[in-house]
Design a protein around this motif. Structure first.
Motif, PDB file in Angstrom:
ATOM      1  N   LEU A 267      47.603  68.971  50.706  1.00 13.97           N
ATOM      2  CA  LEU A 267      48.086  69.259  49.358  1.00 13.97           C
ATOM      3  C   LEU A 267      47.059  68.839  48.317  1.00 13.97           C
ATOM      4  CD1 LEU A 267      51.799  68.174  49.645  1.00 13.97           C
ATOM      5  CD2 LEU A 267      50.917  70.465  49.279  1.00 13.97           C
ATOM      6  N   MET A 268      46.341  67.751  48.635  1.00 18.34           N
ATOM      7  CA  MET A 268      45.319  67.275  47.706  1.00 18.34           C
ATOM      8  C   MET A 268      44.271  68.357  47.494  1.00 18.34           C
ATOM      9  SD  MET A 268      42.141  65.882  47.160  1.00 18.34           S
ATOM     10  CE  MET A 268      41.417  65.358  48.698  1.00 18.34           C
TER      11      MET A 268
ATOM     12  N   LEU B  65      43.654  62.662  41.355  1.00 20.17           N
ATOM     13  CA  LEU B  65      43.722  62.839  42.815  1.00 20.17           C
ATOM     14  C   LEU B  65      44.356  61.619  43.469  1.00 20.17           C
ATOM     15  CD1 LEU B  65      40.331  64.516  43.793  1.00 20.17           C
ATOM     16  CD2 LEU B  65      42.572  65.556  43.472  1.00 20.17           C
ATOM     17  N   LEU B  66      43.944  60.439  43.028  1.00 18.95           N
ATOM     18  CA  LEU B  66      44.503  59.221  43.625  1.00 18.95           C
ATOM     19  C   LEU B  66      46.002  59.146  43.375  1.00 18.95           C
ATOM     20  CD1 LEU B  66      41.712  56.622  42.829  1.00 18.95           C
ATOM     21  CD2 LEU B  66      42.342  57.557  45.042  1.00 18.95           C
TER      22      LEU B  66
ATOM     23  N   LEU C 287      43.314  70.202  44.172  1.00 22.15           N
ATOM     24  CA  LEU C 287      41.941  70.150  43.688  1.00 22.15           C
ATOM     25  C   LEU C 287      41.457  71.541  43.306  1.00 22.15           C
ATOM     26  CD1 LEU C 287      39.685  68.109  43.273  1.00 22.15           C
ATOM     27  CD2 LEU C 287      38.784  68.787  45.484  1.00 22.15           C
ATOM     28  N   SER C 288      41.753  72.525  44.140  1.00 22.66           N
ATOM     29  CA  SER C 288      41.290  73.873  43.786  1.00 22.66           C
ATOM     30  C   SER C 288      42.009  74.359  42.542  1.00 22.66           C
ATOM     31  CB  SER C 288      41.495  74.863  44.937  1.00 22.66           C
ATOM     32  OG  SER C 288      42.180  74.298  45.986  1.00 22.66           O
ATOM     33  N   VAL C 289      43.301  73.985  42.413  1.00 24.38           N
ATOM     34  CA  VAL C 289      44.009  74.386  41.202  1.00 24.38           C
ATOM     35  C   VAL C 289      43.360  73.741  39.986  1.00 24.38           C
ATOM     36  CG1 VAL C 289      46.181  74.214  39.944  1.00 24.38           C
ATOM     37  CG2 VAL C 289      46.193  74.796  42.369  1.00 24.38           C
ATOM     38  N   ILE C 290      43.082  72.439  40.099  1.00 21.05           N
ATOM     39  CA  ILE C 290      42.426  71.742  38.984  1.00 21.05           C
ATOM     40  C   ILE C 290      41.112  72.429  38.649  1.00 21.05           C
ATOM     41  CG2 ILE C 290      41.223  69.627  38.329  1.00 21.05           C
ATOM     42  CD1 ILE C 290      43.287  68.013  39.659  1.00 21.05           C
ATOM     43  N   PHE C 291      40.383  72.778  39.696  1.00 21.40           N
ATOM     44  CA  PHE C 291      39.061  73.367  39.481  1.00 21.40           C
ATOM     45  C   PHE C 291      39.166  74.706  38.759  1.00 21.40           C
ATOM     46  CE2 PHE C 291      35.465  75.907  41.312  1.00 21.40           C
ATOM     47  CZ  PHE C 291      34.509  75.332  40.492  1.00 21.40           C
TER      48      PHE C 291
ATOM     49  N   PHE D 280      41.832  76.187  37.264  1.00 28.07           N
ATOM     50  CA  PHE D 280      42.556  76.095  36.011  1.00 28.07           C
ATOM     51  C   PHE D 280      41.709  75.370  34.961  1.00 28.07           C
ATOM     52  CE2 PHE D 280      45.977  74.445  33.273  1.00 28.07           C
ATOM     53  CZ  PHE D 280      46.656  75.619  33.054  1.00 28.07           C
ATOM     54  N   GLY D 281      41.123  74.254  35.386  1.00 26.08           N
ATOM     55  CA  GLY D 281      40.329  73.449  34.465  1.00 26.08           C
ATOM     56  C   GLY D 281      39.132  74.208  33.938  1.00 26.08           C
ATOM     57  N   SER D 282      38.454  74.911  34.836  1.00 22.79           N
ATOM     58  CA  SER D 282      37.273  75.652  34.396  1.00 22.79           C
ATOM     59  C   SER D 282      37.678  76.685  33.361  1.00 22.79           C
ATOM     60  CB  SER D 282      36.617  76.365  35.570  1.00 22.79           C
ATOM     61  OG  SER D 282      36.385  75.452  36.596  1.00 22.79           O
ATOM     62  N   LEU D 283      38.787  77.358  33.622  1.00 25.22           N
ATOM     63  CA  LEU D 283      39.203  78.410  32.706  1.00 25.22           C
ATOM     64  C   LEU D 283      39.720  77.829  31.396  1.00 25.22           C
ATOM     65  CD1 LEU D 283      40.895  80.951  35.118  1.00 25.22           C
ATOM     66  CD2 LEU D 283      38.614  80.991  34.116  1.00 25.22           C
ATOM     67  N   VAL D 284      40.640  76.854  31.534  1.00 28.31           N
ATOM     68  CA  VAL D 284      41.261  76.319  30.330  1.00 28.31           C
ATOM     69  C   VAL D 284      40.234  75.642  29.444  1.00 28.31           C
ATOM     70  CG1 VAL D 284      42.762  74.483  29.493  1.00 28.31           C
ATOM     71  CG2 VAL D 284      43.568  76.062  31.224  1.00 28.31           C
ATOM     72  N   SER D 285      39.425  74.780  30.073  1.00 28.36           N
ATOM     73  CA  SER D 285      38.498  74.037  29.236  1.00 28.36           C
ATOM     74  C   SER D 285      37.324  74.920  28.827  1.00 28.36           C
ATOM     75  CB  SER D 285      38.005  72.790  29.960  1.00 28.36           C
ATOM     76  OG  SER D 285      37.295  73.157  31.108  1.00 28.36           O
ATOM     77  N   GLY D 286      37.077  75.978  29.556  1.00 26.78           N
ATOM     78  CA  GLY D 286      35.938  76.812  29.216  1.00 26.78           C
ATOM     79  C   GLY D 286      36.282  77.920  28.246  1.00 26.78           C
TER      80      GLY D 286
END
Lengths: 902, 109
Positions: A475-476, A116-117, A480-484, A486-492
């Motif tokens: 945009l952040m 994010l930073l 963030l929602s994309v990370i959330f 995408f991340g939940s799905l990909v890593s899960g």
């Protein structure tokens, strides 16, 4: 009275609302009471009143005890039962192994926070000029000068009529604006004299002369005054809100008069015709004060030609606006003909001019021309950091996948039982996906905390102004929602598939072991993580090595303990008087204790020179000229800057003809001017074509890096001019800097009364050129550390589970006589091999990347093999320490305990 | 004692319930209190007070019959519990005690 009348029913919405929040056990009686009251009211006070009372009562009934009761009661729909069960199981699983959960969540959180930073930084850096309306159709016209087919100069500034002529000649160009940049070159002091008390005066850098079209074209937001007309009259001035406050406090600024004075003896009294909102920080053209260009048309006889109509001087930032969807290449192709039309004389001089169009949005990150309005940023760090951000997030996800699958042993029995009890595979997948959503959610919450904590130092490191808040960056939030998601799905997804695929029978028999392919994947992921870490370490070390190299390189002059004072804006109005002031000031300073040397100069290292001219040796044919930096200084300049004379002599007061004839050149100029050795050029004549002047070379100085080490030291010529004096360079003894500063200020006020005293240190000023490199360096190193931390968190968890899986093996080995050392070695070996492989994979990639980064510097260090070795050792050490927490514990364990396990 | 304190409005509602014997439910309590105190009270306030008193143990309740006026919904009838009666008595005697200790001339003002 009929009960069937629709109007005779209580409001539907209120009833619906009541049912939403009211607990089941009270709903019936409350609804009943309400209805009874409604009927009573309807009969006594009329239907409308009854409905209103009903509505109002429902609203007032919205109380916590009803709502709380509703949540406590289990009377819910089936779906939410499943949901709450998932939540319960997830929280239990998280709580069951707190260390694991902490590693997982904090690893993800650090990764997300880092990303994010970085994203905030990247989006700020790429947001330049986007606030300007139609910014995609606005271009700056740059000017490239060539002489004999060789590029001499490529300037961000242009001839004053370039803009208007383009609008006249080309239909696709619909608007123009230009600004004459004097504030950054000359010393400008603007004074408000008519107020009560002392005149208010400030030195201004963010000051430009602007054509009337600047305000609308660059979307300057006016608080008062008309953007279209504010700058159309001579002697009008438009200032920013904060500038207005500085001068006038809370009084209205409109119509007040401000007097401008500068070191070129200009003295203009202008009326404020507009106040604009302070410009956003994400623009390359920062200004607080604009004065109308018509103000300068009457400065002297031919000023009109100089500043408006003539292709003579090229010092106007010129912007044009084109019709949407204009073919820029086609437009640029028409410029040569235009230049031929307006400057036919160029051909005879064997010179060539080219206009280039720079999209205004790209200027901040890509433009590195001469005479830029400010030091622009770099696109390189943006690319690098974006890549790093992506990698950091991926590493964090990899952690999750790794830990989740390696824990499968733990969860296998649960899966078995669930399957026996009739869970479908889809439901299990949903459950594990839900877990990853929850973990990701907690991680995001935690990452907010990290970002908030890191923000103050982040502002400092990245150079982003503090007003630009990350939380208001839309945009952040999208990212963030994309990370959330995408991340939940990909890593899960992978763990979910793996975990849900277990055969219930084998898990319940206790024979279950991790599958071979799972181990392979896990190893692959560990390799990926540590390859990234190793690459980042090599990158960090290389960047900092280059930075060290640049800051300790021999520049050909000495930066230390030198105080620079710019010449006074308000000086004696006669040349003679001013020259006397310049001399007096320096002489007085020389008398001060602690002052080692004083010189006046036309240049200061670290700032692009204003003059670049064509020089040739007298014996070289006319027309064969060589572009060189030309600058002037007085007798003491070479000494004060600590430059080395390698042949001949310095300017000297012992030679009375020196001011008229003498020239010094740098080593690289010697061969250009047709001489082999520095000694050969002494006492030879050179012609300064651009100045129509000639000089005798009295000495040769060693090449020096006037600008950053990104570019080659330019061949230069120095002429002796004690009164050019744009800067005073004062070298002082290190220990007496404070006293010296005091003394300088005192002399300054004595010799140049009425001028604000301002100074800077040469080393700080020079190194400011490396600001973007320094930012890059610190960001690079911070995020490498982050990547390593995340990787280690993962490794820590992984090693713990490996050790746990091997508990029995360790027990047996110890019983059979294995030493603690032997067991430790056995447990660590696998990871060490993985890390070694990771390093070997990372090396060629990072070698290639860093090599191309270094190519951007004219003076650069080499890529040291040692750096790769250091990276390997660091990664190995950190990894070894990380896993040793676990391995030592398992190795030391009493074998009896181990064998009792399971 | 925490939780058994009787507020002014609570006392009013409790007294009304005791007075109404078998007829105390939301609407009847509201009407009675409104009639006697001459103020307008929102039904929601009566409900929350009734439930609170029940939670504190001053009241008991059972579901009553459904009527057409109520849209076929049953009403909840409230009764005072012995504990409720005791609290009312205590509150009353406390007041009387204080009343009795007020010097006579003060009341003649």
């Amino acid at each position: 009275m009929s009960y069937n009348n629709e109007m005779f029913k209580p409001p539907k919405f209120a009833r619906w609302f009541l049912r939403r929040f009211c607990a089941e056990r009270w709903l019936e009686e409350i609804e009943g009471d309400l209805e009874e009251e409604f009927m009573l009211n309807a009969n006594e006070k009329g239907i409308g009143k009854a409905r209103r009372v009903y509505f109002w009562t429902v609203l007032k009934s919205f109380r916590f005890y009803l709502l709380a009761e509703k949540f406590k009661s289990g009377h819910n729909k089936n779906k939410s039962v499943m949901f709450s069960n998932y939540l319960k199981i997830t929280l239990r699983a998280l709580m069951k192994n707190k260390v694991y959960s902490l590693i997982n969540i904090s690893g993800l959180a650090i990764g997300i926070a880092g990303a994010l930073l970085i994203f905030h930084y990247v989006s700020y850096e790429t947001s330049y000029e986007k606030f300007i309306k139609d910014s995609e159709d606005i271009y700056r016209v740059s000017l490239q000068l060539e002489q004999n087919g060789e590029q001499v100069y490529h300037s961000a500034e242009n001839y004053p009529p370039a803009g208007p002529d383009m609008v006249n000649d080309f239909p696709e160009v619909i608007d123009w604006a230009h600004l004459y940049n004097m504030g950054s070159k000359n010393n400008v002091v603007i004074t408000y004299e008519e107020g009560q008390g002392q005149p208010v005066k400030f030195k201004h850098r963010k000051f430009l002369y602007a054509s009337a079209s600047v305000l609308p074209l660059l979307s300057v937001e006016m608080i008062s005054g008309d953007a279209e007309k504010a700058l159309s009259e001579p002697f009008t001035i438009v200032i920013s809100e904060s500038t207005a406050k500085k001068y006038f406090g809370d009084e209205p600024a409109m119509g007040k008069r401000l007097r401008l004075r500068d070191d070129d003896f200009n003295n203009e009294n202008c009326a404020v015709t507009g106040v604009f909102k302070d410009r956003p920080s994400n623009t390359h053209l920062k200004f607080d004060v604009l004065i109308s260009t018509p103000t300068i048309y009457g400065r002297y006889d031919r000023a009109m030609e100089r500043y408006k109509t003539g292709y003579v001087r090229k010092d106007f930032y010129t912007y044009i606006k084109v019709r949407p969807n204009t073919d820029i290449a086609a437009l640029e192709a028409k410029f040569p003909a235009m230049l031929d039309k307006y400057m036919p004389q160029l051909k005879d001089r064997n010179a060539k001019h080219t206009f280039h169009l720079q999209p205004i949005e790209d200027i901040h990150l890509t433009s590195k021309l001469a005479d830029e309005a400010e030091q622009n940023g770099n696109s390189e760090p943006i690319t690098f950091l974006s890549i790093i951000a992506v990698f950091i997030v991926i590493i964090a996800w990899v952690n999750y996948i790794n830990l989740a699958t390696s824990r499968s042993l733990d969860r296998a029995r649960e899966v078995g039982i669930r399957k026996v009890l009739g869970s479908l595979r889809g439901q299990l997948i949903r459950q594990f996906l839900f877990e990853s959503v929850t973990v990701n959610f907690f991680a995001i919450l935690l990452s907010f905390g990290i970002v908030a904590l890191a923000m103050p130092s982040f502002y400092q490191i990245s150079g982003i102004p503090e007003g630009v808040s990350i939380w208001s960056n839309q945009l952040m939030w999208i990212l963030l929602s994309v990370i959330f998601v995408f991340g939940s799905l990909v890593s899960g997804f992978y763990p979910a598939i793996v975990l849900s695929s277990f055969k219930p029978v084998s898990t319940l028999k206790g024979k279950f072991r991790n599958s071979g392919s799972g181990v392979f994947l896990r190893k692959g992921l560990v390799i990926f993580q540590f390859a990234t870490s190793a690459a980042l370490i090599v990158g960090t070390l290389t960047v900092s090595k280059q930075m060290n190299y640049m800051q300790s390189a021999d520049l050909g002059f000495d930066l230390e303990q030198t105080i620079v004072v710019e010449r006074a804006a308000i000086a004696d109005t006669t040349r003679g008087g001013r020259n006397r002031q310049i001399t007096t000031f320096q002489e007085q300073l020389r008398k001060q204790a602690g002052v080692v040397a004083v010189a006046s100069s036309g240049m200061v290292p670290g700032k692009k020179l204003r003059f670049q001219g064509d020089v040739r040796g007298y014996h070289q044919p006319q027309g064969e000229v060589h572009p060189m930096d030309i600058t002037g200084g007085d007798y003491d300049l070479i000494e004060t800057l600590g430059m080395k004379i390698i042949a001949g002599r310095n300017f000297s007061r012992d030679f009375p003809s020196d001011p008229d004839t003498s020239v010094l050149v740098t080593r690289s100029a010697v061969s250009l001017l047709g001489f082999e050795n520095p000694e050969d050029i002494i006492n030879k004549t050179v012609v300064l074509e651009s100045f129509g002047d000639a000089g005798i070379v009295v000495g040769v100085v060693e090449d020096y890096n006037h600008e950053s080490l990104r570019v080659k030291a330019a061949p230069s010529a120095f002429s002796l001019n004690p009164f050019w004096a744009e800067y005073f360079l004062i070298r002082v003894e290190e220990k007496s800097i404070p006293q010296a500063l005091e003394a300088i200020e005192m002399e300054w006020n004595a010799v140049f009364p009425g001028n604000p005293f301002d100074y800077f240190f040469l080393d700080e000023f020079y190194n400011y050129q490396y600001r973007s490199e320094q930012q890059f360096e610190s960001m690079f190193s911070i995020f490498s550390v982050l990547a390593i931390i995340i990787g280690c968190l993962g490794l820590f968890g992984l090693s713990a589970f490996t050790a746990m899986q091997k508990t029995k093996e360790i027990g047996v080995r110890k019983v059979l006589g294995a030493s603690v050392k032997g067991v430790f070695y056995m447990l660590s070996r696998e990871f060490m091999i993985l890390i070694l492989v990771a390093n070997i994979i990372a090396w060629p990639i990072i070698y290639f990347v860093m090599n191309s980064w270094l190519q951007g510097f004219e003076y650069r260090t080499s890529l040291d093999p040692l750096v790769f070795g250091i990276a390997l050792v660091i990664v190995l050490m950190v990894a070894l320490i990380t896993i040793s927490f676990q391995t030592i514990k398992s190795a030391k364990q009493n074998p009896v305990e181990a064998l009792r396990y399971e | 004692m925490k939780g058994t304190y009787l507020g002014e409005f609570e006392e009013l509602v409790l007294l009304t319930i005791a007075m109404l014997e078998d007829e105390g439910y939301g609407i009847s309590v509201k009407q009675e209190v409104e009639k006697r105190t001459n103020r307008t009270i929102n039904l929601s306030a009566i409900h929350s007070t009734l439930y609170r008193l029940e939670k504190k143990g001053f009241l008991n309740s059972r579901l009553g019959e459904a009527t057409k006026v109520r849209g076929g919904k049953r009403k909840r009838i409230f009764f005072i519990t012995p504990f409720g009666v005791k609290s009312l008595k205590e509150a009353k005697s406390l007041r009387e005690e204080i009343w009795n200790s007020i010097p006579g001339y003060v009341l003649q003002q």
